[in-house]
Design an enzyme around this catalytic site. Structure first.
Site, PDB file in Angstrom:
ATOM      1  CG  ASP A  82      32.556  -6.778 -14.629  1.00 33.45           C
ATOM      2  OD1 ASP A  82      32.659  -6.902 -13.393  1.00 33.45           O
ATOM      3  OD2 ASP A  82      33.365  -6.128 -15.318  1.00 33.45           O
ATOM      4  CE  LYS A  83      30.714  -4.073  -8.338  1.00 33.89           C
ATOM      5  NZ  LYS A  83      31.111  -3.021  -7.354  1.00 33.89           N
ATOM      6  CG  HIS A  84      31.738  -0.040 -13.533  1.00 31.66           C
ATOM      7  ND1 HIS A  84      33.106  -0.170 -13.667  1.00 31.66           N
ATOM      8  CD2 HIS A  84      31.484   1.276 -13.454  1.00 31.66           C
ATOM      9  CE1 HIS A  84      33.646   1.041 -13.672  1.00 31.66           C
ATOM     10  NE2 HIS A  84      32.693   1.933 -13.550  1.00 31.66           N
ATOM     11  CB  SER A  85      30.879   0.650  -8.029  1.00 34.36           C
ATOM     12  OG  SER A  85      31.155   1.849  -7.357  1.00 34.36           O
ATOM     13  CB  THR A 122      38.779  -2.842  -7.334  1.00 36.86           C
ATOM     14  OG1 THR A 122      37.497  -2.332  -6.981  1.00 36.86           O
ATOM     15  CG2 THR A 122      38.801  -4.334  -7.082  1.00 36.86           C
ATOM     16  NE  ARG A 170      35.309  12.745 -19.317  1.00 37.07           N
ATOM     17  CZ  ARG A 170      34.870  11.621 -18.732  1.00 37.07           C
ATOM     18  NH1 ARG A 170      35.327  10.448 -19.110  1.00 37.07           N
ATOM     19  NH2 ARG A 170      33.973  11.675 -17.783  1.00 37.07           N
ATOM     20  CB  SER A 185      34.322   6.998 -19.719  1.00 37.32           C
ATOM     21  OG  SER A 185      35.362   6.529 -18.914  1.00 37.32           O
ATOM     22  CE  LYS A 189      36.669   2.664 -18.462  1.00 38.05           C
ATOM     23  NZ  LYS A 189      37.131   3.690 -17.565  1.00 38.05           N
ATOM     24  CE  LYS A 190      33.168  -2.539 -16.043  1.00 38.03           C
ATOM     25  NZ  LYS A 190      33.912  -3.541 -15.262  1.00 38.03           N
TER      26      LYS A 190
HETATM   27  N1  URA Z   1      34.653   5.969 -14.240  1.00 39.43           N
HETATM   28  C1  URA Z   1      35.064   5.825 -15.526  1.00 39.43           C
HETATM   29  O1  URA Z   1      35.576   4.791 -15.922  1.00 39.43           O
HETATM   30  N2  URA Z   1      34.883   6.865 -16.362  1.00 39.43           N
HETATM   31  C2  URA Z   1      34.306   8.032 -15.981  1.00 39.43           C
HETATM   32  O2  URA Z   1      34.176   8.904 -16.795  1.00 39.43           O
HETATM   33  C3  URA Z   1      33.892   8.162 -14.638  1.00 39.43           C
HETATM   34  C4  URA Z   1      34.071   7.110 -13.784  1.00 39.43           C
END
Ligand code: URA
Length: 440
Positions: A82-85, A122, A170, A185, A189-190
């Protein structure tokens, strides 16, 4: 363990033990910690920071606050990648990278999010495709992963539930911008998604959440080190977000640009460079390419052969979208489209990417408040790149709006976000810093 005692430890700059961090995360999920107590802890963490060990413990506890996916018996054909931005404007890399990596033999169950602040999401983009299901049942998700190699979907309610509550608190208590909280955070999830390798696109610039190189480096290091300590091979690129990525910003418009990219009709050079760089890193990290050069060649071949486009089409059809998205995407179009033109001769020195992102939100393409519905039709297209030589009256970009008044208001805001100069300033590369070493 009393919540107020644990908050006090962090308030006074102390280090929380693993057991104390677990107590915080349990209290978060079962709501024994009130919103005020969670907010106070988040603020104490923001102000006093966390050691790497604390951040790893927080990430682990949040990962295990719900279901942790295991793909080992799912019959998938390749490594799960996976990729995350960290979020940008016009950033449609996920839409094109997932099918490229799938076409190269990876399996990409990409858990994506909604727009946040001025940045696009996305999931909002893909929902511009009529019928596309972002929350498919597990059987359908598995079928799409087997048939297309990729599935871009939303996080189910049982994936890292601690993050859902903490993030919402937050968001309204000015505690988003904390490196350990962002790290936990994103990675919880990843990690819960059961990945074998992850590549991170840490955005830097006026359209990103990080505006200084030092801050982007700190976040990138934190993400890579905590992922490594959690057993997830991970690399990060720090990339430019001082200008919109590609030529569009807005949901349906970005899907259309992604389709043009995949079919080869138009490939904006910076979007192409970034997509290939991230794909190459992921393919190498996932063991599908021996070197970065080989990874880049594989990604290029997946694009030029049309295999990536086919993977995207299979994913969209499998998730309920148009049956042949490459020839008939059925994307909605805005009723009002107007060109914003250069008020005088000059070189396009800058377009404030954050301001452009906010204009898309104002047009209805993002949310002002949680729960708002998003208008998939609106946004900006034909955005000229930095450094363009312009004559008075040349188009700078096209505004897509629901009505003439909103188009007019957008043009006013956009003119203030654009700087024309006498001479061209050099435009830097899209990848600013190549990668942070893997520490697994
Ligand atoms: N994206 C996230 O999933 N969590 C954050 O805290 C900031 C950006």
């Amino acid at each position: 363990m009393l919540a107020q005692s644990l908050i006090g430890v962090k308030r006074d700059g102390g280090t929380l033990s693993e057991a104390q961090i677990q107590a915080f995360v349990h209290g978060l999920v079962d709501e024994r910690w009130s919103e005020g107590q969670v907010a106070a802890m988040a603020m104490a963490i923001l102000l006093k920071g966390m050691t790497r060990g604390e951040c790893v413990a927080l990430t682990q506890a949040m990962t295990h606050s719900g279901l942790v996916l295991d793909w080992s018996d799912a019959g998938l054909a390749g490594p799960v990648l996976d990729k995350h931005s960290t979020g940008g404007v016009g950033d449609k890399v996920s839409l094109v990278l997932a099918p490229i990596v799938a076409a190269c033999g990876g399996v990409v169950p990409m858990v994506s999010g909604r727009g946040l602040g001025h940045t696009g999401g996305t999931l909002d983009k893909l929902q511009a495709l009529p019928g596309y299901a972002v929350a498919p049942p597990r059987e359908q998700l598995l079928r799409v992963l087997r048939e297309a190699g990729c599935a871009i979907v939303g996080a189910s309610a049982d994936l890292a539930p601690a993050d859902r509550r903490l993030y919402a608190i937050r968001d309204v208590t000015a505690t988003v911008e904390s490196v350990p909280l962002i790290t936990a955070s994103i990675l919880s999830k990843k990690l819960a998604a059961g990945l074998q390798a992850l590549v991170l696109d840490v955005k830097l610039g006026n359209g990103a959440f990080m505006h200084r190189l030092d801050d982007a480096r700190t976040l990138a290091r934190s993400l890579v080190e905590v992922a490594g300590a959690s057993g997830l091979p991970c690399r990060a690129l720090i990339t430019d977000m001082d200008q919109v990525l590609g030529r569009t910003a807005g949901n349906a418009l970005e899907v259309a640009e992604s389709l043009d990219f995949l079919t080869g009709a138009v490939r904006e050079p910076r979007l192409l460079a970034l997509t290939l760089a991230l794909s190459a890193q992921l393919l190498q990290l996932g063991g599908l390419a021996p070197t970065l050069a080989a990874g880049q060649a594989l990604a290029e071949a997946a694009l030029s052969s049309g295999r990536a486009a086919e993977c995207f089409a299979r994913m969209v059809a499998g998730l309920g979208g148009p049956a042949d998205v490459l020839t008939d995407a059925r994307l909605p179009a805005a009723p009002v489209q107007v060109d914003l033109v250069a008020p005088r001769d000059g070189v396009l020195a800058s377009m404030d990417a954050r301001a452009l992102g906010l204009v898309v939100v104002e047009l209805g393409g993002g949310r002002r408040r949680a729960g708002d519905t998003v208008d998939p039709r609106v946004g900006l297209s034909d955005i000229r790149p930095q450094g363009s030589l312009l004559r008075a009256g040349d188009p700078l970009l096209r505004v897509h709006a629901a009505n003439a008044a909103e188009a007019q208001a957008a043009c006013q805001s956009l003119l203030a976000a654009i700087t024309l100069a006498e001479v061209a300033a050099p435009v830097g590369p899209v990848v600013i810093e190549t990668l942070i070493e893997t520490l697994v």
